[in-house]
Design a protein around this motif. Structure first.
Motif, PDB file in Angstrom:
ATOM      1  N   ALA A 162       5.730  -5.704 -36.114  1.00 44.12           N
ATOM      2  CA  ALA A 162       5.190  -6.177 -34.838  1.00 44.12           C
ATOM      3  C   ALA A 162       3.837  -5.545 -34.577  1.00 44.12           C
ATOM      4  O   ALA A 162       3.656  -4.331 -34.771  1.00 44.12           O
ATOM      5  N   VAL A 163       2.886  -6.371 -34.164  1.00 46.66           N
ATOM      6  CA  VAL A 163       1.578  -5.892 -33.709  1.00 46.66           C
ATOM      7  C   VAL A 163       1.450  -6.308 -32.254  1.00 46.66           C
ATOM      8  O   VAL A 163       1.526  -7.504 -31.932  1.00 46.66           O
ATOM      9  N   MET A 164       1.266  -5.337 -31.349  1.00 44.24           N
ATOM     10  CA  MET A 164       1.324  -5.610 -29.914  1.00 44.24           C
ATOM     11  C   MET A 164       0.122  -5.004 -29.201  1.00 44.24           C
ATOM     12  O   MET A 164      -0.105  -3.798 -29.278  1.00 44.24           O
ATOM     13  N   ASP A 165      -0.658  -5.856 -28.546  1.00 45.14           N
ATOM     14  CA  ASP A 165      -1.772  -5.393 -27.707  1.00 45.14           C
ATOM     15  C   ASP A 165      -1.295  -5.334 -26.259  1.00 45.14           C
ATOM     16  O   ASP A 165      -0.980  -6.366 -25.654  1.00 45.14           O
ATOM     17  N   VAL A 166      -1.221  -4.131 -25.698  1.00 46.44           N
ATOM     18  CA  VAL A 166      -0.705  -3.921 -24.339  1.00 46.44           C
ATOM     19  C   VAL A 166      -1.846  -4.115 -23.346  1.00 46.44           C
ATOM     20  O   VAL A 166      -2.697  -3.242 -23.159  1.00 46.44           O
ATOM     21  N   GLN A 167      -1.873  -5.268 -22.688  1.00 49.86           N
ATOM     22  CA  GLN A 167      -2.957  -5.595 -21.779  1.00 49.86           C
ATOM     23  C   GLN A 167      -2.807  -4.899 -20.429  1.00 49.86           C
ATOM     24  O   GLN A 167      -3.769  -4.350 -19.891  1.00 49.86           O
ATOM     25  N   ASP A 168      -1.627  -4.947 -19.867  1.00 45.64           N
ATOM     26  CA  ASP A 168      -1.373  -4.350 -18.550  1.00 45.64           C
ATOM     27  C   ASP A 168       0.020  -3.766 -18.508  1.00 45.64           C
ATOM     28  O   ASP A 168       0.949  -4.284 -19.146  1.00 45.64           O
ATOM     29  N   VAL A 169       0.158  -2.701 -17.743  1.00 45.56           N
ATOM     30  CA  VAL A 169       1.454  -2.081 -17.482  1.00 45.56           C
ATOM     31  C   VAL A 169       1.577  -1.925 -15.982  1.00 45.56           C
ATOM     32  O   VAL A 169       0.705  -1.333 -15.333  1.00 45.56           O
ATOM     33  N   TYR A 170       2.626  -2.479 -15.419  1.00 41.66           N
ATOM     34  CA  TYR A 170       2.817  -2.434 -13.975  1.00 41.66           C
ATOM     35  C   TYR A 170       3.838  -1.367 -13.598  1.00 41.66           C
ATOM     36  O   TYR A 170       4.712  -1.005 -14.396  1.00 41.66           O
ATOM     37  N   LEU A 171       3.722  -0.867 -12.387  1.00 45.37           N
ATOM     38  CA  LEU A 171       4.672   0.127 -11.898  1.00 45.37           C
ATOM     39  C   LEU A 171       6.068  -0.470 -11.821  1.00 45.37           C
ATOM     40  O   LEU A 171       6.236  -1.680 -11.668  1.00 45.37           O
ATOM     41  N   SER A 172       7.074   0.361 -11.898  1.00 43.48           N
ATOM     42  CA  SER A 172       8.452  -0.103 -11.707  1.00 43.48           C
ATOM     43  C   SER A 172       8.875  -0.002 -10.247  1.00 43.48           C
ATOM     44  O   SER A 172       9.837  -0.648  -9.826  1.00 43.48           O
ATOM     45  N   LYS A 173       8.145   0.794  -9.466  1.00 45.26           N
ATOM     46  CA  LYS A 173       8.414   0.948  -8.037  1.00 45.26           C
ATOM     47  C   LYS A 173       7.159   1.516  -7.384  1.00 45.26           C
ATOM     48  O   LYS A 173       6.260   2.036  -8.066  1.00 45.26           O
ATOM     49  N   ALA A 174       7.078   1.402  -6.064  1.00 48.25           N
ATOM     50  CA  ALA A 174       5.957   1.998  -5.335  1.00 48.25           C
ATOM     51  C   ALA A 174       5.975   3.506  -5.545  1.00 48.25           C
ATOM     52  O   ALA A 174       7.007   4.158  -5.366  1.00 48.25           O
ATOM     53  N   ASP A 175       4.819   4.069  -5.928  1.00 46.88           N
ATOM     54  CA  ASP A 175       4.758   5.504  -6.211  1.00 46.88           C
ATOM     55  C   ASP A 175       3.739   6.230  -5.347  1.00 46.88           C
ATOM     56  O   ASP A 175       3.348   7.360  -5.647  1.00 46.88           O
ATOM     57  N   GLY A 176       3.304   5.582  -4.248  1.00 46.39           N
ATOM     58  CA  GLY A 176       2.308   6.181  -3.386  1.00 46.39           C
ATOM     59  C   GLY A 176       2.843   7.317  -2.526  1.00 46.39           C
ATOM     60  O   GLY A 176       4.051   7.589  -2.492  1.00 46.39           O
ATOM     61  N   ALA A 177       1.928   7.969  -1.839  1.00 48.73           N
ATOM     62  CA  ALA A 177       2.297   9.082  -0.965  1.00 48.73           C
ATOM     63  C   ALA A 177       3.009   8.566   0.284  1.00 48.73           C
ATOM     64  O   ALA A 177       2.614   7.549   0.866  1.00 48.73           O
ATOM     65  N   ASP A 178       4.067   9.256   0.671  1.00 49.57           N
ATOM     66  CA  ASP A 178       4.811   8.875   1.868  1.00 49.57           C
ATOM     67  C   ASP A 178       3.914   8.953   3.103  1.00 49.57           C
ATOM     68  O   ASP A 178       3.113   9.889   3.257  1.00 49.57           O
ATOM     69  N   GLN A 179       4.062   7.970   3.994  1.00 50.28           N
ATOM     70  CA  GLN A 179       3.267   7.895   5.217  1.00 50.28           C
ATOM     71  C   GLN A 179       4.172   8.052   6.441  1.00 50.28           C
ATOM     72  O   GLN A 179       5.285   7.514   6.469  1.00 50.28           O
ATOM     73  N   TYR A 180       3.697   8.775   7.422  1.00 50.89           N
ATOM     74  CA  TYR A 180       4.473   8.938   8.649  1.00 50.89           C
ATOM     75  C   TYR A 180       4.284   7.704   9.526  1.00 50.89           C
ATOM     76  O   TYR A 180       3.164   7.232   9.728  1.00 50.89           O
ATOM     77  N   VAL A 181       5.399   7.176  10.040  1.00 50.07           N
ATOM     78  CA  VAL A 181       5.357   6.004  10.916  1.00 50.07           C
ATOM     79  C   VAL A 181       5.368   6.487  12.362  1.00 50.07           C
ATOM     80  O   VAL A 181       6.394   6.978  12.858  1.00 50.07           O
ATOM     81  N   TRP A 182       4.232   6.340  13.038  1.00 48.90           N
ATOM     82  CA  TRP A 182       4.116   6.839  14.402  1.00 48.90           C
ATOM     83  C   TRP A 182       4.737   5.885  15.423  1.00 48.90           C
ATOM     84  O   TRP A 182       5.274   6.317  16.442  1.00 48.90           O
ATOM     85  N   GLU A 183       4.692   4.614  15.132  1.00 49.05           N
ATOM     86  CA  GLU A 183       5.161   3.625  16.104  1.00 49.05           C
ATOM     87  C   GLU A 183       6.674   3.477  16.039  1.00 49.05           C
ATOM     88  O   GLU A 183       7.261   3.385  14.953  1.00 49.05           O
ATOM     89  N   SER A 184       7.321   3.419  17.179  1.00 44.79           N
ATOM     90  CA  SER A 184       8.776   3.255  17.222  1.00 44.79           C
ATOM     91  C   SER A 184       9.154   1.782  17.090  1.00 44.79           C
ATOM     92  O   SER A 184       8.309   0.891  17.225  1.00 44.79           O
ATOM     93  N   GLY A 185      10.413   1.539  16.811  1.00 45.71           N
ATOM     94  CA  GLY A 185      10.918   0.175  16.759  1.00 45.71           C
ATOM     95  C   GLY A 185      11.005  -0.420  15.372  1.00 45.71           C
ATOM     96  O   GLY A 185      11.559  -1.510  15.195  1.00 45.71           O
ATOM     97  N   PHE A 186      10.453   0.263  14.388  1.00 49.23           N
ATOM     98  CA  PHE A 186      10.537  -0.243  13.012  1.00 49.23           C
ATOM     99  C   PHE A 186      11.900   0.080  12.408  1.00 49.23           C
ATOM    100  O   PHE A 186      12.507   1.113  12.716  1.00 49.23           O
ATOM    101  N   PRO A 187      12.401  -0.775  11.525  1.00 51.40           N
ATOM    102  CA  PRO A 187      13.591  -0.425  10.757  1.00 51.40           C
ATOM    103  C   PRO A 187      13.342   0.823   9.915  1.00 51.40           C
ATOM    104  O   PRO A 187      12.191   1.187   9.631  1.00 51.40           O
ATOM    105  N   THR A 188      14.423   1.456   9.514  1.00 52.34           N
ATOM    106  CA  THR A 188      14.346   2.634   8.666  1.00 52.34           C
ATOM    107  C   THR A 188      14.595   2.227   7.213  1.00 52.34           C
ATOM    108  O   THR A 188      15.534   1.476   6.930  1.00 52.34           O
ATOM    109  N   VAL A 189      13.749   2.705   6.316  1.00 56.97           N
ATOM    110  CA  VAL A 189      13.883   2.392   4.893  1.00 56.97           C
ATOM    111  C   VAL A 189      14.105   3.685   4.113  1.00 56.97           C
ATOM    112  O   VAL A 189      13.372   4.657   4.275  1.00 56.97           O
ATOM    113  N   VAL A 190      15.140   3.675   3.290  1.00 61.63           N
ATOM    114  CA  VAL A 190      15.414   4.793   2.391  1.00 61.63           C
ATOM    115  C   VAL A 190      15.570   4.221   0.991  1.00 61.63           C
ATOM    116  O   VAL A 190      16.277   3.227   0.798  1.00 61.63           O
TER     117      VAL A 190
END
Length: 305
Positions: A162-190
């Motif tokens: 097999a000869v394979m040219d890897v053009q793009d690799v995408y994340l398997s999940k969001a890996d960004g820095a956690d952000q504090y949610v200041w506004e109330s009323g949003f659902p909670t995600v874990v």
């Protein structure tokens, strides 16, 4: 967009029923298929992304899949079988040297889940990075199985190169820095360790207006209205508090979404966000919800096509 050749996808499904000088995603990764004497004999010359000139002695075989890097890249690293990847592929019968199949290397590389690949191909690509050309020698049992695929010109016992040219690799999940949610009323995600979100929706009435917030802030490219993005998404009904759709549990997994074709409210939430971000969206019916009830969306932005 072209799809990976059916020969590769069918066999793969049957077999299983990153920045700077160091590649993104970190430099610590243990290859599942190290280089060996056989893979070092495969020559795949030519520019990355173009049809390679492939040469190797025949018969060429290996006891276990071996993989070598013919062209080194510096992009996102493949560290999980859950990552969607974009690549061009050329397969050869390692015993006879005959061509088996190819994506064509036309600049429209196929984006596929790794579950669609031959087992040996998955092993060969583990730890590879975007921008790399990987060559692999795969024994028959780790390619099309013990019986081979005679219809494709691969008999029982034949190896596959097999000869394979890897053009793009995408994340398997969001890996960004956690952000504090200041506004109330949003659902909670874990999220669990694999990134799969769980959702707790307040018992109060939903807001009447569109609301969204980034729960994680990625450092990747910025989404525009013209982007086609790859996402994992969960959708729940505010009234019933039940999940109605989830790519995390569906067979198709991460999906490409042309932003311009999404409902206006979803566009508002996604444009300007960055790859690696997780966005929480409350979408009232007036903003394009797919039902007469307010819906809650959790969207992981994994990459931009």
């Amino acid at each position: 967009m072209r799809k990976v050749p059916a020969l590769i996808a069918t066999a793969g499904l049957a077999a299983v029923a990153l920045t700077g000088c160091a590649p993104a995603g970190g430099s610590s990764c243990t290859p599942a298929a190290p280089a060996g004497d056989a893979s070092r004999l495969v020559q795949a010359s030519g520019d990355f992304g173009k049809t390679p000139k492939v040469d190797f002695p025949t018969p060429l075989d290996a006891k276990k899949t071996e993989a070598s890097t013919a062209i080194a890249g510096d992009g996102e690293r493949i560290i999980s079988n859950d990552q969607l990847i974009t690549l061009d592929i050329a397969l050869y019968n390692g015993t006879t040297g005959a061509s088996v199949t190819s994506t064509g290397f036309t600049g429209e590389a196929a984006s596929i889940p790794q579950s669609d690949l031959l087992p040996g191909m998955r092993d060969a690509l583990h730890c590879a990075v975007a921008g790399s050309r990987v060559v692999a020698v795969i024994p028959g049992a780790e390619a099309f199985g013990e019986a081979g695929n005679p219809a494709a010109g691969v008999n029982a016992g034949d190896s596959v190169v097999a000869v394979m040219d890897v053009q793009d690799v995408y994340l398997s999940k969001a890996d960004g820095a956690d952000q504090y949610v200041w506004e109330s009323g949003f659902p909670t995600v874990v999220t669990d360790e694999n990134g799969v979100p769980g959702l707790t929706i307040p018992k109060s009435d939903p807001p009447k207006d569109l609301k969204f917030v980034a729960l994680k802030k990625g450092d990747g490219a910025k989404v525009s209205k013209d982007s086609t993005i790859y996402v994992q998404a969960l959708i729940a009904d505010w009234k019933t508090r039940e999940v109605t759709q989830s790519t995390w549990t569906s067979e198709g997994g991460a999906q490409p979404l042309p932003v311009a074709q999404l409902q206006a409210g979803i566009q508002d939430a996604l444009v300007g966000q960055t790859v690696g971000s997780q966005v929480l969206l409350i979408l009232p019916p007036a903003e394009g919800a797919q039902s007469d009830s307010t819906t809650v969306w959790v969207i992981d932005i994994l990459g931009i096509q």
